[in-house]
Write a protein that holds these residues in place. Structure first.
Motif, mmCIF file in Angstrom:
data_model
loop_
_atom_site.group_PDB
_atom_site.id
_atom_site.type_symbol
_atom_site.label_atom_id
_atom_site.label_comp_id
_atom_site.label_asym_id
_atom_site.label_seq_id
_atom_site.Cartn_x
_atom_site.Cartn_y
_atom_site.Cartn_z
ATOM 1 N N ARG A 4 0.710 -1.217 -0.052
ATOM 2 C CA ARG A 4 -0.038 -0.064 0.025
ATOM 3 C C ARG A 4 0.888 1.367 -0.043
ATOM 4 N NH1 ARG A 4 -4.808 1.015 -1.739
ATOM 5 N NH2 ARG A 4 -4.210 2.916 -2.525
ATOM 6 N N ASP A 8 0.674 4.139 -2.927
ATOM 7 C CA ASP A 8 0.459 5.755 -2.513
ATOM 8 C C ASP A 8 1.547 6.594 -2.976
ATOM 9 O OD1 ASP A 8 -1.844 4.916 -1.048
ATOM 10 O OD2 ASP A 8 -1.031 4.944 0.893
ATOM 11 N N ASP A 12 0.940 9.610 -5.796
ATOM 12 C CA ASP A 12 1.289 10.857 -5.409
ATOM 13 C C ASP A 12 2.018 11.475 -6.314
ATOM 14 O OD1 ASP A 12 -0.061 10.796 -2.854
ATOM 15 O OD2 ASP A 12 1.696 10.311 -1.833
ATOM 16 N N GLU A 490 -17.256 8.009 4.252
ATOM 17 C CA GLU A 490 -16.587 8.047 5.443
ATOM 18 C C GLU A 490 -17.162 9.295 6.323
ATOM 19 O OE1 GLU A 490 -14.926 11.244 3.065
ATOM 20 O OE2 GLU A 490 -15.579 9.197 2.583
ATOM 21 N N HIS A 539 -14.561 -0.161 5.968
ATOM 22 C CA HIS A 539 -13.338 0.758 6.163
ATOM 23 C C HIS A 539 -13.535 2.116 6.763
ATOM 24 C CE1 HIS A 539 -10.577 -1.949 3.986
ATOM 25 N NE2 HIS A 539 -11.414 -2.152 3.087
ATOM 26 N N GLU A 542 -11.553 3.395 9.602
ATOM 27 C CA GLU A 542 -10.103 3.749 9.650
ATOM 28 C C GLU A 542 -9.853 4.924 9.478
ATOM 29 O OE1 GLU A 542 -9.038 1.007 6.233
ATOM 30 O OE2 GLU A 542 -9.822 -0.706 7.280
ATOM 31 N N GLU A 543 -8.667 5.401 10.100
ATOM 32 C CA GLU A 543 -8.086 6.844 9.900
ATOM 33 C C GLU A 543 -7.519 7.101 8.527
ATOM 34 O OE1 GLU A 543 -4.742 9.478 12.155
ATOM 35 O OE2 GLU A 543 -4.906 7.283 12.758
ATOM 36 N N ASP A 544 -7.993 8.285 8.068
ATOM 37 C CA ASP A 544 -7.317 8.581 6.606
ATOM 38 C C ASP A 544 -8.226 8.044 5.401
ATOM 39 O OD1 ASP A 544 -5.636 10.484 7.756
ATOM 40 O OD2 ASP A 544 -3.962 8.806 7.706
ATOM 41 N N PHE A 545 -9.273 7.100 5.858
ATOM 42 C CA PHE A 545 -9.932 6.501 4.905
ATOM 43 C C PHE A 545 -10.790 7.583 3.920
ATOM 44 C CE2 PHE A 545 -14.194 4.607 3.443
ATOM 45 C CZ PHE A 545 -13.660 3.917 2.369
ATOM 46 N N LYS A 546 -10.823 7.664 2.691
ATOM 47 C CA LYS A 546 -11.532 8.433 2.035
ATOM 48 C C LYS A 546 -12.098 7.610 0.837
ATOM 49 C CE LYS A 546 -12.871 12.498 -0.070
ATOM 50 N NZ LYS A 546 -13.778 13.259 0.741
ATOM 51 N N THR A 549 -11.737 8.299 -3.146
ATOM 52 C CA THR A 549 -10.197 7.968 -3.261
ATOM 53 C C THR A 549 -9.887 6.455 -3.525
ATOM 54 O OG1 THR A 549 -9.231 9.961 -2.492
ATOM 55 C CG2 THR A 549 -7.721 8.353 -2.857
ATOM 56 N N TYR A 550 -10.495 5.896 -2.391
ATOM 57 C CA TYR A 550 -10.416 4.166 -2.299
ATOM 58 C C TYR A 550 -11.125 3.610 -3.465
ATOM 59 C CZ TYR A 550 -11.161 -0.357 -0.333
ATOM 60 O OH TYR A 550 -11.218 -1.694 -0.143
#
Length: 647
Positions: A4, A8, A12, A490, A539, A542-546, A549-550
């Protein structure tokens, strides 16, 4: 597998304008870019790319998405393959290796073949540079053709030693399996086992438009086998290579083609290489195969202007004549140049500088009418042969899709030959009508030949759960509901909700929808929607789950494509578009959608069960119980929405 963190890092670094620009000629259009859509026969630029949103969309055919979506669709590759393509482009390290048995279950043989080919290209290239035979025989051959070392590097040219099992042994030592050495065509199965296809030949790797090694061409150097073996041997068709779909040198030429807005078409490997060395880089070769529609469409993504550069011998003339009508029919602007006797593009390029070569082409290349007229009409006195030749030129004009361009060429032909334009026009219209009639007859014959057997298999249709049928209103509410999950899955809409054990929790959009529908066993008609809702609910905490984007980068292409389309609706690329905020807030919007979904879903389900009760007595009691349950739920939601309850 790719972890993962690496994914990422790749995402980016990715710039969608750079990625799409590898395949489509883009021009600035305000804050966005536009070009001809590569997914349909686009005549005017309708494909828009947004650097700020990092998405693309065709406003004619609807295709679009992220850079990953674009690559998967355009190159017909998997999610991991698209990631590897981007990693290579942005110099992000991913360890390439042949797949393990476990990974093969998740990824196709195709990736293994590409990896084996990548290794083989390096193997052949290293032999050319460091092996004594490679230097003395292979490199000497290229030097005898005047090819510089930098061009050898640019095209990754190589050499295969004469020993028949050298590559087999090296491949096995590197850990590659016989299966993929055979599937790629690098080796041949003989009576005594595997042996190398290219032994004793100089090697020309074929890179596809993405830069992946899909095939090889090998030229024989041993004169003692003259008349016994073919001079050139090419890779056979495989899962990764179809000769009618590839063009040699396109990967190295595509930027120059887009920049110059023209491509030069030649016949062989060394023609391409010699022209690159002379300074003309916008050149490709079909290398011994008849020009195909696939190849033309591939070129048209970069330019509509093509110049055919062939030898002036009979074979060159035949190749030029054969390809002209196909190019014209695909909307290409065609020029032709037959080089002086005794010269091919390779030898001619080696005699001239880039400026001289370009000037010569510009001065001597002619449009297809001039080319065909000089070749087939001028100096022909026989009336029948002359008439047939003129008819051939009119036929070429008739396949041009642009009516104005057809008319212009017809007028030019009339003036050149001194024949009334109306006479030529009548002839052309007759040809167009006849061609249309023949196509209709062929379509009719194909339809009549289709088997009428009741047991004939038809393409498999998706097997949906829940409702057996669905109306347009329910489809639209489903779409809006899953769109809310993708865009806001989310987002917390209920805080401090009491749980059965006395604790408290927050509910996100996805979790609330999943809980509400699950309580009564209601399911989406489209299984993709069900999977999206399930994963979003899992999900959400979960922290930072968007969610957006996912799902836009989901490894399942069908989900990624769907999510991107639903996200694009609000990221429209039109100038000045600004999405409006919902007046009643996200919570009210979701509640309303859930109620609407329940209303339409339960109404449809009630009708289905009632029809079952009337049609059959089988399982009557169970069906009646389910009918009463569904009717009760339907009546309750109808009251809540203020709609009439059925009696």
């Amino acid at each position: 597998m790719i972890d993962r963190a690496t994914i990422d890092k790749i995402m980016d670094a990715t710039n969608i304008v750079d990625v799409v620009g590898e395949f489509v000629t883009l021009r600035k259009a305000g804050v966005n870019y536009k070009g001809l859509c590569p997914f349909h026969d686009d005549k005017t630029p309708s494909f828009m790319v947004s650097p700020s949103k990092q998405i693309c969309k065709c406003f004619a055919c609807g295709e679009g998405g992220t850079a990953i979506n674009f690559l998967m669709k355009h190159e017909q590759i998997t999610y991991p393959e698209a990631l590897r393509w981007l990693a290579k482009k942005y110099n992000i390290e991913i360890e390439e290796r042949e797949l393990t048995d476990e990974e093969k279950k998740e990824q196709s043989d195709r990736e293994s073949m590409l990896i084996v080919n990548e290794w083989a290209m390096g193997y052949f290239h290293d032999i050319l540079k460091s092996d004594p035979d490679g230097i003395a025989i292979g490199k000497q051959y290229f030097r005898s053709r005047g090819i510089r070392d930098d061009i050898i590097e640019k095209f990754n040219l190589g050499y295969a030693v004469p020993k028949r099992d050298a590559l087999v042994a090296a491949g096995k030592k590197a850990g590659y399996q016989d299966e993929f050495l055979l599937k790629t065509g690098l080796c041949i199965q003989g009576d005594k086992g595997l042996h190398d296809r290219y032994a004793g030949r100089v090697i020309f790797p074929w890179l596809n438009v993405s830069g992946r090694v899909v095939a090889f061409g090998g030229r024989l150097l041993d004169s003692r086998t003259k008349g016994v073996q073919q001079k050139y041997v090419n890779s056979p068709d495989s899962e990764i290579y179809h000769k009618e779909r590839e063009l040699y040198g396109l990967y190295q030429a595509k930027k120059a083609i887009a920049k110059e807005d023209r491509v030069y078409m030649v016949e062989g490997y060394t023609d391409v290489i010699a022209m690159h060395q002379s300074g003309l880089e916008n050149v490709v070769a079909n290398s011994g195969t008849a020009l195909s529609i696939h190849q033309i469409k591939l070129l048209r993504r970069f330019t509509q202007n093509i110049t055919l550069l062939y030898d002036g011998d009979e074979a060159g003339i035949h190749a030029a004549m054969r390809g002209t009508d196909m190019l014209l029919g695909e909307g290409m602007n065609v020029k032709v140049l037959l080089l002086p006797d005794g010269d091919d593009p390779d030898s001619f390029a080696r005699k001239h500088s880039a400026t001289e070569l370009k000037d010569y082409i510009e001065k001597n290349a002619t449009d297809f009418i001039t080319f065909k007229t000089r070749l087939t009409v001028e100096n022909v006195s026989d009336p029948v042969k002359r008439s047939e030749a003129i008819g051939g030129i009119v036929k070429s004009i008739s396949v041009i899709p642009d009516q104005i361009l057809r008319s212009t060429y017809l007028s030019e032909l009339s003036q050149r030959l001194g024949i009334k334009e109306q006479t030529l026009l009548n002839s052309m219209n007759g040809m167009i009508a006849k061609d249309k009639e023949e196509k209709e007859k062929e379509a009719g014959r194909q339809g009549a030949q289709e088997p009428q057997d009741q047991n004939q298999q038809t393409p498999a249709q998706p097997q949906f759960v829940g409702l057996h049928s669905i109306d347009d209103q329910t489809k639209e509410v489903e779409r809006l509901l899953i769109q809310a999950v993708i865009r806001h899955g989310e987002v917390v809409i209920y805080k401090d909700v009491e749980t059965e054990d006395g604790g408290k929790t927050n509910l996100t959009v996805a979790q609330y929808i999943a809980y509400d529908l699950g309580a009564d066993g209601l399911e989406f008609h489209d299984p993709r929607y069900g999977q999206i809702l399930l994963e979003a609910a899992q999900h959400s905490g979960e922290e930072d789950f968007k969610a957006e984007t996912y799902f836009m980068h989901h490894p399942d292409y069908t989900i990624s494509e769907l999510a991107t389309q639903l996200a694009i609706d609000r990221h429209q690329l039109g100038k000045g578009f600004q999405p409006k905020e919902r007046e009643n807030g996200l919570l009210q919007h979701v509640l309303h959608l859930v109620l609407d979904f329940r209303y339409y879903y339960l109404g449809n389900r009630e009708k289905e069960l009632l029809a079952q009760l009337k049609a059959s007595k089988d399982n009557y009691i169970e069906t009646m119980k389910e009918y009463m349950r569904i009717k009760g739920l339907y009546d309750a939601v109808s009251k809540k929405l203020g709609r009439d309850v059925k009696v």
